[in-house]
Design a protein around this motif. Structure first.
Motif, PDB file in Angstrom:
ATOM      1  N   TYR A 299      -2.375   9.390 -10.626  1.00 33.05           N
ATOM      2  CA  TYR A 299      -1.669   8.795 -11.765  1.00 33.05           C
ATOM      3  C   TYR A 299      -2.492   7.690 -12.406  1.00 33.05           C
ATOM      4  O   TYR A 299      -2.609   7.607 -13.636  1.00 33.05           O
ATOM      5  CB  TYR A 299      -0.321   8.247 -11.294  1.00 33.05           C
ATOM      6  CG  TYR A 299       0.403   7.442 -12.349  1.00 33.05           C
ATOM      7  CD1 TYR A 299       0.968   8.064 -13.459  1.00 33.05           C
ATOM      8  CD2 TYR A 299       0.520   6.061 -12.230  1.00 33.05           C
ATOM      9  CE1 TYR A 299       1.628   7.321 -14.431  1.00 33.05           C
ATOM     10  CE2 TYR A 299       1.181   5.312 -13.196  1.00 33.05           C
ATOM     11  CZ  TYR A 299       1.730   5.942 -14.284  1.00 33.05           C
ATOM     12  OH  TYR A 299       2.376   5.201 -15.263  1.00 33.05           O
ATOM     13  N   ARG A 300      -3.090   6.832 -11.584  1.00 33.57           N
ATOM     14  CA  ARG A 300      -3.911   5.753 -12.127  1.00 33.57           C
ATOM     15  C   ARG A 300      -5.169   6.304 -12.798  1.00 33.57           C
ATOM     16  O   ARG A 300      -5.640   5.750 -13.800  1.00 33.57           O
ATOM     17  CB  ARG A 300      -4.274   4.758 -11.032  1.00 33.57           C
ATOM     18  CG  ARG A 300      -3.116   3.928 -10.493  1.00 33.57           C
ATOM     19  CD  ARG A 300      -2.382   3.159 -11.580  1.00 33.57           C
ATOM     20  NE  ARG A 300      -3.294   2.437 -12.471  1.00 33.57           N
ATOM     21  CZ  ARG A 300      -2.906   1.757 -13.535  1.00 33.57           C
ATOM     22  NH1 ARG A 300      -1.629   1.717 -13.856  1.00 33.57           N
ATOM     23  NH2 ARG A 300      -3.781   1.130 -14.282  1.00 33.57           N
ATOM     24  N   LEU A 301      -5.729   7.384 -12.265  1.00 29.75           N
ATOM     25  CA  LEU A 301      -6.856   8.041 -12.930  1.00 29.75           C
ATOM     26  C   LEU A 301      -6.447   8.517 -14.316  1.00 29.75           C
ATOM     27  O   LEU A 301      -7.189   8.348 -15.294  1.00 29.75           O
ATOM     28  CB  LEU A 301      -7.347   9.225 -12.094  1.00 29.75           C
ATOM     29  CG  LEU A 301      -8.211   8.907 -10.873  1.00 29.75           C
ATOM     30  CD1 LEU A 301      -8.325  10.121  -9.969  1.00 29.75           C
ATOM     31  CD2 LEU A 301      -9.604   8.451 -11.299  1.00 29.75           C
ATOM     32  N   GLN A 302      -5.271   9.124 -14.409  1.00 32.95           N
ATOM     33  CA  GLN A 302      -4.771   9.613 -15.688  1.00 32.95           C
ATOM     34  C   GLN A 302      -4.596   8.467 -16.679  1.00 32.95           C
ATOM     35  O   GLN A 302      -5.006   8.566 -17.846  1.00 32.95           O
ATOM     36  CB  GLN A 302      -3.441  10.334 -15.465  1.00 32.95           C
ATOM     37  CG  GLN A 302      -2.785  10.876 -16.724  1.00 32.95           C
ATOM     38  CD  GLN A 302      -1.412  11.442 -16.432  1.00 32.95           C
ATOM     39  OE1 GLN A 302      -1.009  11.596 -15.289  1.00 32.95           O
ATOM     40  NE2 GLN A 302      -0.673  11.742 -17.486  1.00 32.95           N
ATOM     41  N   ARG A 303      -4.005   7.361 -16.221  1.00 32.28           N
ATOM     42  CA  ARG A 303      -3.815   6.191 -17.081  1.00 32.28           C
ATOM     43  C   ARG A 303      -5.155   5.616 -17.532  1.00 32.28           C
ATOM     44  O   ARG A 303      -5.343   5.264 -18.707  1.00 32.28           O
ATOM     45  CB  ARG A 303      -3.014   5.130 -16.322  1.00 32.28           C
ATOM     46  CG  ARG A 303      -1.538   5.418 -16.130  1.00 32.28           C
ATOM     47  CD  ARG A 303      -0.710   4.971 -17.333  1.00 32.28           C
ATOM     48  NE  ARG A 303      -0.873   3.556 -17.630  1.00 32.28           N
ATOM     49  CZ  ARG A 303      -0.109   2.590 -17.147  1.00 32.28           C
ATOM     50  NH1 ARG A 303       0.891   2.894 -16.310  1.00 32.28           N
ATOM     51  NH2 ARG A 303      -0.304   1.334 -17.479  1.00 32.28           N
ATOM     52  N   GLU A 304      -6.082   5.486 -16.589  1.00 32.35           N
ATOM     53  CA  GLU A 304      -7.368   4.872 -16.917  1.00 32.35           C
ATOM     54  C   GLU A 304      -8.182   5.762 -17.846  1.00 32.35           C
ATOM     55  O   GLU A 304      -8.861   5.272 -18.763  1.00 32.35           O
ATOM     56  CB  GLU A 304      -8.150   4.592 -15.632  1.00 32.35           C
ATOM     57  CG  GLU A 304      -9.254   3.563 -15.794  1.00 32.35           C
ATOM     58  CD  GLU A 304      -8.726   2.186 -16.155  1.00 32.35           C
ATOM     59  OE1 GLU A 304      -9.256   1.575 -17.100  1.00 32.35           O
ATOM     60  OE2 GLU A 304      -7.771   1.718 -15.500  1.00 32.35           O
TER      61      GLU A 304
END
Length: 389
Positions: A299-304
């Motif tokens: 999820y954080r990869l997607q956001r970043e």
């Protein structure tokens, strides 16, 4: 045979490589599992020649013992005459935008930065000191992870803090620069038409970050003032509301040392899962908390990725690297599935193979898996420094 030595010290490993001054890598070695469960491996060319446990490499002086074990393998597998040494140093601060020959003044400045990278900087400097003892008389070069990002636009480096703090060095520095510089060189060979376009690189391992590039220059990094920022990592928290720190100080009575222990060593995948900081262990586990740690990373990869694409105004190439980025096909697929709005389409078979171009021919974005080779980049920087005199 004359050779150059590269030394890459992490918080739990030490990697060394030998390079012919004309270019090729001659040998590589690694001590992993430091400091308590050390395992040594050494190969000459592509041929493994040594693999063993090192029970004697433990305790507070592991840097010296690990280096001595690698140098023993080095000298027992060839007549190597080391003429110069290049070291990975995580933080170069405001002062160094390129590799620097080491002297007392340089070392003094680098020691002042230890609190900004406590999992790496002290070990980097300890190995420099040990090389001076175990390989006396050789010139030593510091190659900085932060140097790659020194050309970031000024706005991308600023925090909304009083100007006096920015001028004193409270800025976004970015890290994993040696990895990104090496990937940039390799990508230029693989994508001669698009490598100067809008590129996002993801260096994913127990330390993880992402970098946006245009014209081969860093435009933004998920990491900032320290190596804590951005993505959740093996034991590091990643992005965190500063208000959490105020709460922990006021309500839990935590001081700076306790916060450092929590944020650098007890958080990340380990903290969320309560199980491990090793992605392979989390993948093998049936515990819901292990799955939660993986999903939080995705999820954080997607956001970043969305943030970095916004900084670039679009995306031409996406590159995965690092131990997790290179070997976890499921994580790559999870991110790319969530990012189809960018025109990304994976080729399932290529993704499972896990090397080279893994995007579908009809994908609007080229997606690559490229092995990180910080040691080769350090050898390039050593060659440049020697040529400059």
């Amino acid at each position: 045979m004359q050779a150059w030595l590269t030394v890459n010290a992490g918080s739990s490993s030490l990697k060394c490589a030998l390079f012919d001054p004309q270019g090729p890598c001659l040998a590589r070695g690694k001590v992993s599992g430091l400091p308590d469960a050390a395992q040594l491996s050494w190969q000459v060319g592509n041929q493994p020649v040594c693999r063993q446990a090192l029970p004697e490499v433990a305790g507070p002086n592991w840097q010296s013992a690990a280096l001595a074990a690698l140098l023993h393998c080095l000298h027992s597998t060839g007549d190597w005459q080391i003429s110069a040494i290049a070291h990975r140093v995580v933080h170069g601060g405001m002062r160094y935008a390129q590799a620097q020959w080491l002297d007392d003044a340089c070392l003094g400045y680098l020691r002042s930065l230890e609190s900004l990278a406590p999992l790496h900087q002290p070990y980097n400097l300890a190995l420099i000191e040990q090389c001076a003892v175990q390989l006396p008389g050789r010139r030593q070069l510091a190659c900085f992870d932060t140097a790659f990002h020194q050309q970031m636009p000024a706005l991308a480096r600023e925090y909304a803090l009083p100007r006096a703090l920015s001028e004193a060095g409270v800025l976004r520095y970015g890290f994993h620069g040696l990895s990104y510089a090496g990937l940039r060189s390799r990508l230029a060979e693989l994508e001669p038409q698009r490598h100067l376009g809008r590129v996002v690189m993801a260096h994913l391992g127990s330390g993880a970050s992402m970098c946006a590039m245009r014209n081969g220059v860093s435009q933004a990094s998920s990491m900032g003032f320290s190596a804590l920022d951005g993505l959740p990592m093996g034991t590091r928290c990643g992005q965190l509301d500063p208000g959490v720190l105020l709460y922990l100080m006021r309500e839990r009575g935590m001081d700076a040392d306790a916060l450092e222990q929590l944020l650098y060593r007890e958080s990340g995948w380990l903290g969320v899962s309560g199980l491990s900081s090793d992605m392979r262990t989390l993948r093998a586990s049936s515990e819901p908390a292990a799955r939660q740690a993986i999903d939080l990373l995705a999820y954080r990869l997607q956001r970043e990725l969305g943030s970095l694409v916004g900084a670039l105004g679009g995306l031409d190439l996406l590159v995965f690297s690092g131990g997790v980025g290179e070997h976890d096909a499921a994580l790559r697929a999870q991110l790319c599935q969530a990012s189809q709005w960018l025109g990304i389409r994976l080729d399932e078979q290529r993704n499972q193979a896990g090397t080279g171009l893994i995007s579908h021919p009809e994908s609007a974005v080229g997606v690559w898996v490229i092995a990180s080779d910080e040691e080769a980049q350090m050898a390039r920087e050593l060659r440049q420094a020697l040529a400059a005199g």
